[in-house]
Design an enzyme around this catalytic site. Structure first.
Site, short mmCIF file in Angstrom:
data_model
loop_
_atom_site.label_atom_id
_atom_site.label_comp_id
_atom_site.label_asym_id
_atom_site.label_seq_id
_atom_site.Cartn_x
_atom_site.Cartn_y
_atom_site.Cartn_z
N TYR A 94 23.62 -47.38 87.96
CA TYR A 94 24.54 -46.63 88.82
C TYR A 94 24.22 -46.87 90.29
O TYR A 94 23.16 -46.47 90.79
CB TYR A 94 24.46 -45.13 88.53
CG TYR A 94 24.78 -44.75 87.10
CD1 TYR A 94 25.74 -45.45 86.36
CD2 TYR A 94 24.13 -43.68 86.49
CE1 TYR A 94 26.02 -45.09 85.05
CE2 TYR A 94 24.42 -43.31 85.19
CZ TYR A 94 25.36 -44.03 84.47
OH TYR A 94 25.64 -43.66 83.18
N HIS A 111 21.10 -48.51 77.33
CA HIS A 111 22.37 -48.24 78.01
C HIS A 111 23.48 -49.19 77.55
O HIS A 111 23.39 -50.40 77.74
CB HIS A 111 22.14 -48.41 79.53
CG HIS A 111 23.23 -47.85 80.37
ND1 HIS A 111 23.17 -47.82 81.75
CD2 HIS A 111 24.42 -47.27 80.06
CE1 HIS A 111 24.27 -47.26 82.23
NE2 HIS A 111 25.04 -46.93 81.22
#
Length: 321
Positions: A61, A126
């Site tokens: 992110y 992820h």
């Protein structure tokens, strides 16, 4: 009237309890527009003061910015480390995917440094659908188990969009290897397919976190970003539902948040936040739900509008997770 405290829900067999609303820190990486450090810190402070104890991030992110901002915000709280629960991820980075054991080992050290922590509570692979699920089972998860033994992480998780990845992996590892799954966009008014998987996950002793109750912007008055991978039909009915809510003096985002929160088998509903106002609105949705219950009438009307595209999903996109 006393405002009820944000509910804490047990996470699978971990022994920890997460706030029913979780703080998604991806917006702190300026993923959806610039966020100042002072706003980031203020939103984390506000979240903690209102009873949010669960904070989720990833090195992906904002090219590691989200982790750094979250680290600063948590440090500014000045509270004991066991008062909050932090989850970060490995395998997905700005430069691409790498689920190798070597990268995982490097990843946790980098994340701990950015977060200014000695350990993370939950460490997740992820968006595993972009890797080899065989590698996840045979190489990545064993590497995470070693990190667990070393005390750098306390619990192991996997994340992704297609629900079948969870059964694929969980059926191939011993029970108790994986503590938690993080699913997104599959428990909201327009798509509740995660519900079918909940009994299976319970038998596996796995805790469930559901992210993106607003379906990555579909269930908002502003609508989704241009890159949103939903079909034109799904975008159209969601927009119609948002307009309908607004005309009735209701907010579709609040309705969506309350819908997601009402299933107690989901330990935490993770929603991205980058301002004090957003934190307050999300917590208010939860506390109002606890007092008044769901707005069943509006919900039924919105579900009727969304019915033509109910449970439509899309391919995992590279834009964001």
């Amino acid at each position: 009237m006393d405002v009820p405290k944000l509910e804490l829900r047990p996470l699978g067999n971990t022994g920890i309890k997460l706030s029913s609303v979780g703080f998604g820190a991806s917006p702190l990486g300026s993923v959806f527009g610039s966020v100042s450090e002072s706003d980031a810190v203020a939103s984390i402070r506000k979240a903690f003061s209102l009873g949010i104890n669960f904070f989720d991030t990833s090195p992906y992110y904002g090219g590691t910015l989200s982790e750094k901002m979250l680290g600063k915000g948590l440090k500014a709280l000045g509270v004991a480390r066991n008062e909050y629960i932090v989850s970060t991820k490995c395998g997905r980075y700005g430069e691409g995917f790498d689920f190798s054991a070597e990268r995982v080992n490097k990843s946790i050290d980098e994340s701990l440094e950015r977060l200014q922590l000695d350990y993370v509570d939950i460490f997740q692979c992820h968006d595993i659908e972009f890797g080899s699920l065989d590698q996840i089972v045979k190489e990545t998860i064993p590497a995470l188990q070693k990190l667990k033994e070393a005390g750098k992480i306390h619990f192991i998780g996997i994340t992704g969009l297609p629900l079948e990845i969870f059964t694929h992996v969980l059926d191939r590892v011993p029970r108790g290897t994986i503590d938690v799954i993080l699913s997104y966009c599959h428990y909201s008014i327009n798509d509740s397919t995660l519900e079918d998987l909940l009994p299976y996950l319970k038998t596996k002793g796995v805790g469930v976190i559901s992210a993106s109750p607003l379906a990555m912007g579909l269930l908002t008055e502003f609508g989704p970003p241009e890159w949103h991978p939903a079909s034109p039909e799904l975008k159209s009915v969601c927009q119609a539902a948002a307009v309908y809510c607004k005309e009735k003096g209701k907010n579709i985002s609040k309705l969506a948040m309350q819908y997601s929160l009402s299933n107690k088998d989901i330990s935490s509903v993770l929603v991205g936040m980058n301002s004090v106002k957003q934190v307050e609105e999300n917590v208010a949705a939860a506390t109002e739900l606890a007092v008044l219950g769901k707005d069943e009438e509006t919900l039924a009307e919105v579900e009727a509008i969304l019915k033509p595209a109910k449970n439509q999903t899309w391919q995992s996109g590279i834009q964001r997770s």
